[in-house]
Design an enzyme around this catalytic site. Structure first.
Site, PDB file in Angstrom:
ATOM      1  N   GLY A  27      18.658  51.020  89.462  1.00 21.95           N
ATOM      2  CA  GLY A  27      19.609  51.596  88.503  1.00 21.95           C
ATOM      3  C   GLY A  27      19.321  51.100  87.102  1.00 21.95           C
TER       4      GLY A  27
ATOM      5  N   GLY B 247      18.135  47.283  87.138  1.00 22.77           N
ATOM      6  CA  GLY B 247      16.893  47.117  87.901  1.00 22.77           C
ATOM      7  C   GLY B 247      15.694  47.778  87.240  1.00 22.77           C
TER       8      GLY B 247
ATOM      9  NE  ARG C 217      30.621  39.889  84.448  1.00 22.23           N
ATOM     10  CZ  ARG C 217      31.113  39.483  83.287  1.00 22.23           C
ATOM     11  NH1 ARG C 217      32.239  38.794  83.234  1.00 22.23           N
ATOM     12  NH2 ARG C 217      30.499  39.774  82.148  1.00 22.23           N
TER      13      ARG C 217
ATOM     14  CB  THR D 233      24.663  42.310  92.645  1.00 22.93           C
ATOM     15  OG1 THR D 233      23.419  42.990  92.772  1.00 22.93           O
ATOM     16  CG2 THR D 233      25.804  43.218  93.075  1.00 22.93           C
TER      17      THR D 233
ATOM     18  CG  HIS E  61      28.514  36.456  84.725  1.00 23.72           C
ATOM     19  ND1 HIS E  61      28.359  36.339  83.366  1.00 23.72           N
ATOM     20  CD2 HIS E  61      28.167  37.732  85.020  1.00 23.72           C
ATOM     21  CE1 HIS E  61      27.940  37.486  82.870  1.00 23.72           C
ATOM     22  NE2 HIS E  61      27.815  38.352  83.855  1.00 23.72           N
TER      23      HIS E  61
HETATM   24  N1  APR Z   1      20.039  48.923  98.680  1.00 25.92           N
HETATM   25  C1  APR Z   1      19.325  49.234  97.593  1.00 25.92           C
HETATM   26  N2  APR Z   1      19.861  49.726  96.455  1.00 25.92           N
HETATM   27  C2  APR Z   1      21.184  49.922  96.456  1.00 25.92           C
HETATM   28  C3  APR Z   1      22.018  49.623  97.560  1.00 25.92           C
HETATM   29  C4  APR Z   1      21.389  49.103  98.716  1.00 25.92           C
HETATM   30  N3  APR Z   1      22.078  48.795  99.820  1.00 25.92           N
HETATM   31  N4  APR Z   1      23.296  49.933  97.223  1.00 25.92           N
HETATM   32  C5  APR Z   1      23.272  50.378  95.953  1.00 25.92           C
HETATM   33  N5  APR Z   1      22.001  50.394  95.484  1.00 25.92           N
HETATM   34  C6  APR Z   1      21.510  50.837  94.173  1.00 25.92           C
HETATM   35  C7  APR Z   1      22.145  52.121  93.688  1.00 25.92           C
HETATM   36  O1  APR Z   1      21.584  53.255  94.355  1.00 25.92           O
HETATM   37  C8  APR Z   1      21.823  52.096  92.208  1.00 25.92           C
HETATM   38  O2  APR Z   1      20.623  52.768  91.910  1.00 25.92           O
HETATM   39  O3  APR Z   1      21.851  49.905  93.144  1.00 25.92           O
HETATM   40  C9  APR Z   1      21.670  50.598  91.899  1.00 25.92           C
HETATM   41  C10 APR Z   1      22.705  50.073  90.914  1.00 25.92           C
HETATM   42  O4  APR Z   1      22.438  50.648  89.686  1.00 25.92           O
HETATM   43  P1  APR Z   1      23.572  51.041  88.628  1.00 25.92           P
HETATM   44  O5  APR Z   1      24.657  51.783  89.311  1.00 25.92           O
HETATM   45  O6  APR Z   1      22.882  51.668  87.456  1.00 25.92           O
HETATM   46  O7  APR Z   1      24.213  49.633  88.221  1.00 25.92           O
HETATM   47  P2  APR Z   1      23.603  48.565  87.184  1.00 25.92           P
HETATM   48  O8  APR Z   1      24.156  48.817  85.846  1.00 25.92           O
HETATM   49  O9  APR Z   1      22.138  48.487  87.362  1.00 25.92           O
HETATM   50  O10 APR Z   1      24.292  47.236  87.716  1.00 25.92           O
HETATM   51  C11 APR Z   1      23.944  46.692  88.970  1.00 25.92           C
HETATM   52  O11 APR Z   1      24.209  44.440  88.228  1.00 25.92           O
HETATM   53  O12 APR Z   1      24.996  43.596  86.232  1.00 25.92           O
HETATM   54  C12 APR Z   1      25.317  43.889  87.551  1.00 25.92           C
HETATM   55  O13 APR Z   1      27.696  44.334  87.532  1.00 25.92           O
HETATM   56  C13 APR Z   1      26.426  44.905  87.668  1.00 25.92           C
HETATM   57  O14 APR Z   1      26.817  44.671  90.013  1.00 25.92           O
HETATM   58  C14 APR Z   1      26.185  45.469  89.031  1.00 25.92           C
HETATM   59  C15 APR Z   1      24.656  45.390  89.186  1.00 25.92           C
END
Ligand code: APR
Length: 310
Positions: free
Chosen positions: A9, A12, A86, A117, A173
């Site tokens: 996402g 990542g 959070r 996360t 955090h």
């Molecule tokens: N396995 C792999 N990927 C997964 C899974 C899983 N079981 N569950 C969710 N995902 C992926 C989603 O498909 C998505 O692409 O995790 C990604 C999260 O991306 P975003 O929704 O864009 O969130 P993001 O802003 O990247 O934040 C992710 O980091 O900073 C923290 O609080 C934030 O907990 C959050 C995490």
């Protein structure tokens, strides 16, 4: 060198970009959504001739792709929406991290793990339980981001280069994080000599709410450019064995009078992961704030354990 980033996402994919474009390591992206990691990896790879690096960037859905990783960064899970803390992410992200860490313990048992996360300190605990890795090889990225926010606001206040500001933010955090103005300097000058106490208190408050401020603007997600930069800094410190002193969420075993809890403290990061936990000589007030923050993390961990066992 190979870094796997789980979750393709916002955080990542930006981590993958920063790590590859800094020429730190090859990057493998993994995401549960079909095609997402493959597509983003392809897009990032096609930037290589333009940016001028030769790192391999791959992607997929299978955790087996993480085999052979030196470092694994876990960003998978849901992000905050306006009005959420959070900790509100605990149930959803706790389950996701349990599943991912369980799978990764089979394929990349020797890697160094960096958790992103949220709720950060608790997901780091959950991953630690599932991975069974020694505490040197699992840490949470939060303190370096909170510190970067603190430094940015200090630099904006003084109209100086952010690169000249050094500081340290400890604790969990969340709202109870512990920015340490006593340890903040600008070009070697104590920040307490440059900014009056009232203004400094406002900057500290803004630092504590730094993530929520961005969520309130974005509305559909949370910060990712600075979080990814903080991860890339930690990955670089490990893979280049830089021995950098940065705050990270680590498992304490008596340090700072805290036991069996993950909380942000200064550590030395190098090829061995967390090579040293640095114990600062905190004042009574600073130590008490760190303990309050750690207690908050501890109670959220207890809540998670109750839910998990219910
Ligand atoms: N396995 C792999 N990927 C997964 C899974 C899983 N079981 N569950 C969710 N995902 C992926 C989603 O498909 C998505 O692409 O995790 C990604 C999260 O991306 P975003 O929704 O864009 O969130 P993001 O802003 O990247 O934040 C992710 O980091 O900073 C923290 O609080 C934030 O907990 C959050 C995490």
């Amino acid at each position: 060198m190979k870094v796997t980033v789980v979750g393709a996402g916002n955080v990542g994919a930006t981590c993958a970009q920063r790590i590859a474009e800094a020429d730190t390591a090859d990057v493998c992206l993994i995401d549960i959504v079909e095609g997402l990691a493959v597509g983003k990896a392809l897009d990032l790879a096609q930037a290589a001739p333009l940016v001028g690096h030769s790192r391999l960037i791959t992607g997929g859905e299978d955790y087996a792709l993480a085999a052979g990783s030196d470092v694994v960064v876990i960003t998978a899970g849901v992000a905050r929406k306006p009005g959420m803390s959070r900790d509100d992410l605990l149930v959803t992200n706790g389950k996701i991290i349990t599943e991912i860490a369980g799978a990764l313990s089979e394929v990349a048992p020797e890697a160094i793990y960096i958790m992103v996360t949220n709720p950060l300190d608790v997901t780091t605990y959950i991953a630690h339980q599932a991975l069974g890795a020694p505490r040197e090889r699992i840490m949470g990225m939060a303190g370096s981001l909170d510190t970067a926010r603190f430094c940015t606001f200090i630099a904006q206040e003084l109209h100086c280069s952010p690169g000249d500001v050094q500081a340290m933010v400890l604790g969990g955090h969340g709202d109870s994080m512990v920015p340490l103005p006593r340890y903040a300097t600008v070009g070697g000058v104590a920040v307490t000599e440059l900014i009056d106490p009232e203004r400094l208190a406002q900057i500290i408050e803004r630092t504590r709410n730094g993530g929520a401020e961005i969520v309130s603007y974005l509305k559909t997600g949370s910060a990712f450019y600075a979080p990814a930069a903080a991860v890339a800094q930690m990955v670089g410190a490990i893979l280049r064995d830089e021995k950098r002193i940065l705050p990270a969420s680590v498992l304490l075993r008596g340090e700072y009078g805290l036991d069996d809890v993950f909380v942000g403290v200064p550590v030395k990061l190098g090829a061995g992961g967390v090579e040293e936990i640095i114990e600062l000589d905190l004042t009574k007030e600073e130590l008490s704030a760190l303990h309050t923050s750690a207690e908050h993390v501890r109670s959220t961990i207890a809540r998670w354990n109750e839910m998990k066992n219910a």
